[in-house]
Design an enzyme around this catalytic site. Structure first.
Site, mmCIF file in Angstrom:
data_model
loop_
_atom_site.group_PDB
_atom_site.id
_atom_site.type_symbol
_atom_site.label_atom_id
_atom_site.label_comp_id
_atom_site.label_asym_id
_atom_site.label_seq_id
_atom_site.Cartn_x
_atom_site.Cartn_y
_atom_site.Cartn_z
ATOM 1 N N SER A 444 21.958 -66.219 -6.108
ATOM 2 C CA SER A 444 22.537 -66.222 -4.757
ATOM 3 C C SER A 444 23.709 -67.196 -4.653
ATOM 4 O O SER A 444 24.478 -67.100 -3.702
ATOM 5 C CB SER A 444 21.505 -66.566 -3.689
ATOM 6 O OG SER A 444 20.295 -66.960 -4.191
ATOM 7 N N HIS A 465 22.956 -58.627 -6.079
ATOM 8 C CA HIS A 465 22.293 -59.615 -5.228
ATOM 9 C C HIS A 465 21.419 -58.922 -4.193
ATOM 10 O O HIS A 465 21.926 -58.342 -3.230
ATOM 11 C CB HIS A 465 23.367 -60.482 -4.556
ATOM 12 C CG HIS A 465 22.815 -61.569 -3.691
ATOM 13 N ND1 HIS A 465 23.463 -62.033 -2.569
ATOM 14 C CD2 HIS A 465 21.671 -62.282 -3.770
ATOM 15 C CE1 HIS A 465 22.732 -62.980 -2.007
ATOM 16 N NE2 HIS A 465 21.646 -63.146 -2.715
ATOM 17 N N GLU A 477 24.282 -56.715 -2.433
ATOM 18 C CA GLU A 477 25.665 -57.104 -2.735
ATOM 19 C C GLU A 477 25.895 -56.954 -4.230
ATOM 20 O O GLU A 477 25.134 -57.505 -5.029
ATOM 21 C CB GLU A 477 25.889 -58.580 -2.379
ATOM 22 C CG GLU A 477 26.331 -58.807 -0.971
ATOM 23 C CD GLU A 477 26.529 -60.302 -0.664
ATOM 24 O OE1 GLU A 477 27.459 -60.612 0.062
ATOM 25 O OE2 GLU A 477 25.746 -61.143 -1.145
ATOM 26 N N ASN A 515 25.809 -64.632 2.504
ATOM 27 C CA ASN A 515 25.407 -66.037 2.652
ATOM 28 C C ASN A 515 26.570 -66.910 3.127
ATOM 29 O O ASN A 515 26.377 -67.887 3.835
ATOM 30 C CB ASN A 515 24.843 -66.580 1.335
ATOM 31 C CG ASN A 515 23.451 -66.021 1.057
ATOM 32 O OD1 ASN A 515 22.781 -65.551 1.982
ATOM 33 N ND2 ASN A 515 23.027 -66.049 -0.190
HETATM 34 P P1 NAD Z 1 10.963 -67.821 -8.115
HETATM 35 O O1 NAD Z 1 10.846 -69.246 -8.435
HETATM 36 O O2 NAD Z 1 10.003 -67.191 -7.181
HETATM 37 O O3 NAD Z 1 10.888 -66.976 -9.460
HETATM 38 C C1 NAD Z 1 11.550 -67.326 -10.640
HETATM 39 C C2 NAD Z 1 10.723 -66.782 -11.786
HETATM 40 O O4 NAD Z 1 11.442 -66.958 -12.994
HETATM 41 C C3 NAD Z 1 9.398 -67.512 -11.962
HETATM 42 O O5 NAD Z 1 8.347 -66.561 -12.025
HETATM 43 C C4 NAD Z 1 9.558 -68.227 -13.292
HETATM 44 O O6 NAD Z 1 8.345 -68.358 -14.009
HETATM 45 C C5 NAD Z 1 10.533 -67.311 -13.998
HETATM 46 N N1 NAD Z 1 11.224 -67.980 -15.096
HETATM 47 C C6 NAD Z 1 11.735 -69.223 -15.123
HETATM 48 N N2 NAD Z 1 12.254 -69.479 -16.342
HETATM 49 C C7 NAD Z 1 12.084 -68.358 -17.080
HETATM 50 C C8 NAD Z 1 12.415 -68.005 -18.415
HETATM 51 N N3 NAD Z 1 13.023 -68.875 -19.231
HETATM 52 N N4 NAD Z 1 12.094 -66.775 -18.853
HETATM 53 C C9 NAD Z 1 11.462 -65.918 -18.038
HETATM 54 N N5 NAD Z 1 11.126 -66.204 -16.777
HETATM 55 C C10 NAD Z 1 11.432 -67.414 -16.305
HETATM 56 O O7 NAD Z 1 12.453 -67.599 -7.623
HETATM 57 P P2 NAD Z 1 13.067 -66.436 -6.742
HETATM 58 O O8 NAD Z 1 13.071 -66.843 -5.320
HETATM 59 O O9 NAD Z 1 12.448 -65.159 -7.134
HETATM 60 O O10 NAD Z 1 14.582 -66.457 -7.189
HETATM 61 C C11 NAD Z 1 15.000 -65.920 -8.422
HETATM 62 C C12 NAD Z 1 16.519 -65.730 -8.412
HETATM 63 O O11 NAD Z 1 16.884 -64.898 -7.328
HETATM 64 C C13 NAD Z 1 17.340 -66.978 -8.230
HETATM 65 O O12 NAD Z 1 18.513 -66.871 -8.992
HETATM 66 C C14 NAD Z 1 17.666 -66.991 -6.761
HETATM 67 O O13 NAD Z 1 18.848 -67.694 -6.460
HETATM 68 C C15 NAD Z 1 17.852 -65.536 -6.518
HETATM 69 N N6 NAD Z 1 17.662 -65.104 -5.119
HETATM 70 C C16 NAD Z 1 16.659 -65.609 -4.359
HETATM 71 C C17 NAD Z 1 16.491 -65.185 -3.054
HETATM 72 C C18 NAD Z 1 15.396 -65.726 -2.202
HETATM 73 O O14 NAD Z 1 15.423 -65.507 -0.992
HETATM 74 N N7 NAD Z 1 14.423 -66.389 -2.749
HETATM 75 C C19 NAD Z 1 17.356 -64.215 -2.529
HETATM 76 C C20 NAD Z 1 18.359 -63.683 -3.336
HETATM 77 C C21 NAD Z 1 18.490 -64.137 -4.631
#
Ligand code: NAD
Length: 729
Positions: A444, A465, A477, A515
């Site tokens: 994001s 996104h 996006e 955002n």
């Molecule tokens: P989260 O913490 O819920 O999930 C991340 C996952 O990645 C975890 O399950 C973790 O174990 C896994 N992970 C970490 N290192 C790893 C590796 N080396 N190999 C494999 N898996 C690994 O996070 P999230 O909220 O799902 O966000 C994930 C991505 O999405 C981020 O880049 C975030 O910016 C983006 N994002 C989040 C949102 C939101 O609202 N939370 C919205 C849009 C985009």
């Protein structure tokens, strides 16, 4: 070729088939309406014809009205667009009323010819209003079909008699979910709710329609509202029951819409006023109210953004030319957290095989379990058949083994928001997948062009996104990095189409588009808290302006912790230019107090044991005492809407957004920018650039240079230009 054709069988039953050439779904155009009218006249006037079946040559009956018809009726009426609309609508009423009365003697109500609507599939909008005028509505048992009147969702209401007929068929109260919320139902549920009369096996549809015609008596053709002594089900307005219904409905509509949606109010007026008069007068009232709505700038803007532009984007308006179909067959998802699991869920539900990878097998399994729980919930609601859920779940392979990525054609990465972790998984996944695979990041905040440095094939690297929660948020996006190639963009667009979501394609810049615009909204709310504006005033002004969620509630929902993290990162990136000290003071103070938002059970709001909001935290008033003079609601609204719209204009000026349609659609679907306005660009057009510039200058003088009108807007004001040059003023 014409949209409607007819054949008459040996028993004298005419079957009118609706089949618009070269379209997968029937929609009604002015020419189509004229063709239908002519065939109805022919059938009613032909002594050999004893009844009529109206059906479709396609899998569905009809998707609705061609909304360009409205623009044409207006344009063709020249200086009197309202008259053109009213007369056009009355002509439509004439055709449908002709079907309904079917040539019967006006006094004895005898001698009419039965007309049956036989619906093989979906029947929406005018596609359900025509059946409502028929004497019987028979639908095929087609679980994919949707029946109803979704007009309200694009800012209008059912204006071809659907409002008047459904309110009279079901009663105002029972009709409310279909008219006021645009709820649509599958045939079995539509039958139970009284929207249709019969459901039969698909192969028996036409035979059953004919059978009904052969058995129909004169009395079967007379609608309840054309019978003597008819009373509105559930009570007309001046009855004790009706009084309760209409009073309650008015309160409900105002509560839900805050009075900013003209269509909901006009619809309610049409039902209320129509209920007091005979049917034909009620239709005239409906036509007047409908004209009033169609003449309102909000309706035009909503139709443009939520229907015309949205559909154009979904159909690939921004898809690079000449790239063959890139539909995804096998998807790799890296990271099985909140977003990764959500992406796996929607992809599997759309029929795509998914390899779901996390750091260890247990974490990947947990991701799959999240999806299973979501499917179970959907089944409980009746939104997903058990076999479908089972099949979708079976498409997800949870694993920690990157070798399973062999054969995937798209990878979406959703691991922690940490460039190092992202770089590592990018390299590993690319090595495991074939050389053709496209790699997408769901980041994001991190620039796509920077993340692409970890890729061996930056032309195949793109941003996709998703918004949270992935299954409910329909905007995606797509971010083009510096080196992103056409095939990667096409792949992302084709993937989004498979998921039936709406894409916008934006350039790579801090916070991309959505955002970037939502943060200033949140910040403006926090800034006002710091200034001593009463928090309830801030939240209510936002809702009265048509924002679905006030800025303070939004901070709590997204978490104050995240706000602090973003503020720190932005400050580090911008250095001395950082403009949001006043915001940070509020944010940091709340963070210091441990009031981190809804998840923490305390933020700008207080929360009950079940996590429900119980009210704004009274402590806010002690830290930031209410200023002696409070601003008008209008001033707070102007600040909250303008700060978002200005950021959208700046994103367009900077080339992050290349198409204002994406700016409007993205704003409504991505962060709920006042949908009644059609989006920020439509909202500015509604005011006119000169007026908007004057507002900005005033706000800038009172509240600071963040409101200074961008050069692009000033230039438009000087030229009297609009963002949508072709739209009527
Ligand atoms: P989260 O913490 O819920 O999930 C991340 C996952 O990645 C975890 O399950 C973790 O174990 C896994 N992970 C970490 N290192 C790893 C590796 N080396 N190999 C494999 N898996 C690994 O996070 P999230 O909220 O799902 O966000 C994930 C991505 O999405 C981020 O880049 C975030 O910016 C983006 N994002 C989040 C949102 C939101 O609202 N939370 C919205 C849009 C985009």
């Amino acid at each position: 070729m014409t949209d409607f054709t007819t054949t008459t069988d040996a028993q004298g039953i005419a079957t009118i088939v609706w089949d618009v050439p070269e379209r997968s779904m029937n929609v009604l155009s002015l020419e189509g309406l004229a063709a239908l009218a002519a065939l109805i006249e022919g059938a009613l006037g032909d002594p050999e014809v004893r009844g009529v079946v109206i059906t479709s040559g396609k899998a569905d009956f009809a998707g609705g009205m061609d909304l360009n018809v409205i623009a044409r009726m207006k344009a063709e009426a020249g200086a009197e667009p309202a008259r053109g609309l009213f007369e056009g609508i009355m002509r439509m009423h004439g055709v449908l009323r002709r079907i309904e009365l079917a040539g019967m003697d006006p006094k004895t109500k005898k001698g009419g010819k039965p007309v049956v609507a036989a619906l093989p599939g979906t029947a929406l909008g005018i596609g359900y209003e025509i059946p409502l005028a028929c004497h019987r509505i028979i639908a095929a048992a087609n679980p994919k079909a949707r029946i109803g009147l979704p007009e309200i969702l694009v800012g209008i209401f059912p204006g071809a008699g659907g409002t008047t007929r459904l309110a009279r068929r079901l009663g105002a109260m029972a009709a409310a979910p279909y008219l006021l919320e645009g709820r649509t139902l599958a045939p079995d549920k539509a039958l139970a709710a009284g929207l249709i009369d019969e459901v039969v096996a698909p192969e028996a549809l036409i035979a059953r329609a004919k059978e009904w015609i052969l058995g129909a008596k004169d009395a079967d053709l007379v609608k309840p509202w054309d019978q003597r002594g008819w009373k509105m089900p559930g009570g007309a307005p001046y009855t004790p029951e009706g009084f309760m219904t209409f009073l309650g409905a008015s309160a409900m509509v105002m509560g839900r819409t805050q009075g900013v949606y003209p269509a909901a109010k006009a619809l309610l007026s049409a039902v209320y006023e129509g209920a007091l008069v005979p049917f034909d007068t009620a239709l005239r009232i409906e036509a007047r109210r409908f004209t009033q709505v169609l003449m309102h700038p909000s309706s035009g803007a909503m139709i443009r953004s939520l229907f015309i532009s949205k559909q154009a984007l979904e159909k690939g308006a921004r898809r690079p030319e000449g790239v063959p179909d890139q539909s995804v067959r096998r998807l790799g998802v890296l990271g099985a957290g909140m977003m990764g699991a959500g992406i796996a869920q929607v992809a599997a539900a759309a029929g795509i095989e998914v390899v779901l990878i996390d750091a260890d097998a247990a974490a990947a399994e947990r991701g799959k379990a999240t999806v299973a729980a979501a499917f179970a919930k959907a089944q409980k609601r009746g939104a997903m058949a058990p076999e479908r859920a089972e099949a979708a779940l079976a498409r997800i392979l949870p694993t920690a083994d990157y070798a399973a990525l062999a054969g995937v054609d798209l990878i979406v990465e959703a691991v922690f928001e940490d460039p190092k972790v992202k770089a590592e998984v990018t390299a590993r996944a690319e090595a495991a997948a074939g050389p053709e695979a496209i790699f997408a990041s769901n980041t994001s905040t991190l620039p796509i062009s920077d993340l692409a440095r970890a890729s061996a094939r930056p032309a195949q690297f793109v941003g996709i996104h998703f918004f949270s929660p992935v299954d409910r948020m329909n905007l995606v996006e797509i971010i083009r990095g510096r080196d992103t190639g056409a095939r990667a963009v096409a792949k992302a667009l084709d993937f989004v189409r498979q998921l039936r979501k709406t894409p916008i394609v934006v350039e790579d810049a801090r916070f991309f588009y959505a955002n970037r615009c939502i943060i200033p909204y949140i910040n403006e709310g926090l800034r006002m808290v710091g200034e001593g504006v009463v928090p309830a005033l801030i939240e209510n002004a936002a809702r009265l302006a048509g924002m679905p969620v006030g800025p303070l509630q939004l901070v709590d929902e997204t978490s104050i912790e995240l706000g602090v993290r973003i503020a720190r990162a932005t400050r580090a990136a911008m250095g001395a230019d950082y403009p949001d000290d006043a915001v940070d003071q509020v944010l940091m103070r709340l963070a210091d107090l441990g009031r981190l938002g809804r998840k923490a059970g305390a933020g700008l709001y207080d929360y009950g044991a079940g996590g429900e909001r119980t009210g704004l935290w009274p402590g806010l008033g002690q830290i930031w005492p209410a200023a002696a003079v409070q601003p008008d609601v209008a001033e707070v609204q102007a600040r909250l809407l303008m700060i978002q719209a200005l950021e959208a204009v700046r994103a367009h000026e900077a080339g992050v957004l290349t198409d204002i349609r994406e700016g409007d659609v993205g704003a409504i679907l991505g962060w709920g920018f006042a949908p009644w306005s059609g989006g920020p660009f439509s909202w500015l057009d509604m005011q006119g650039a000169a007026e908007a510039v004057a507002t900005c200058e005033g706000l800038s003088a009172r509240h600071g240079p963040r409101f200074a009108p961008p050069a692009a807007l000033r230039a438009m004001a000087e030229r009297g230009a609009r963002f949508y040059p072709d739209a009527a003023a």
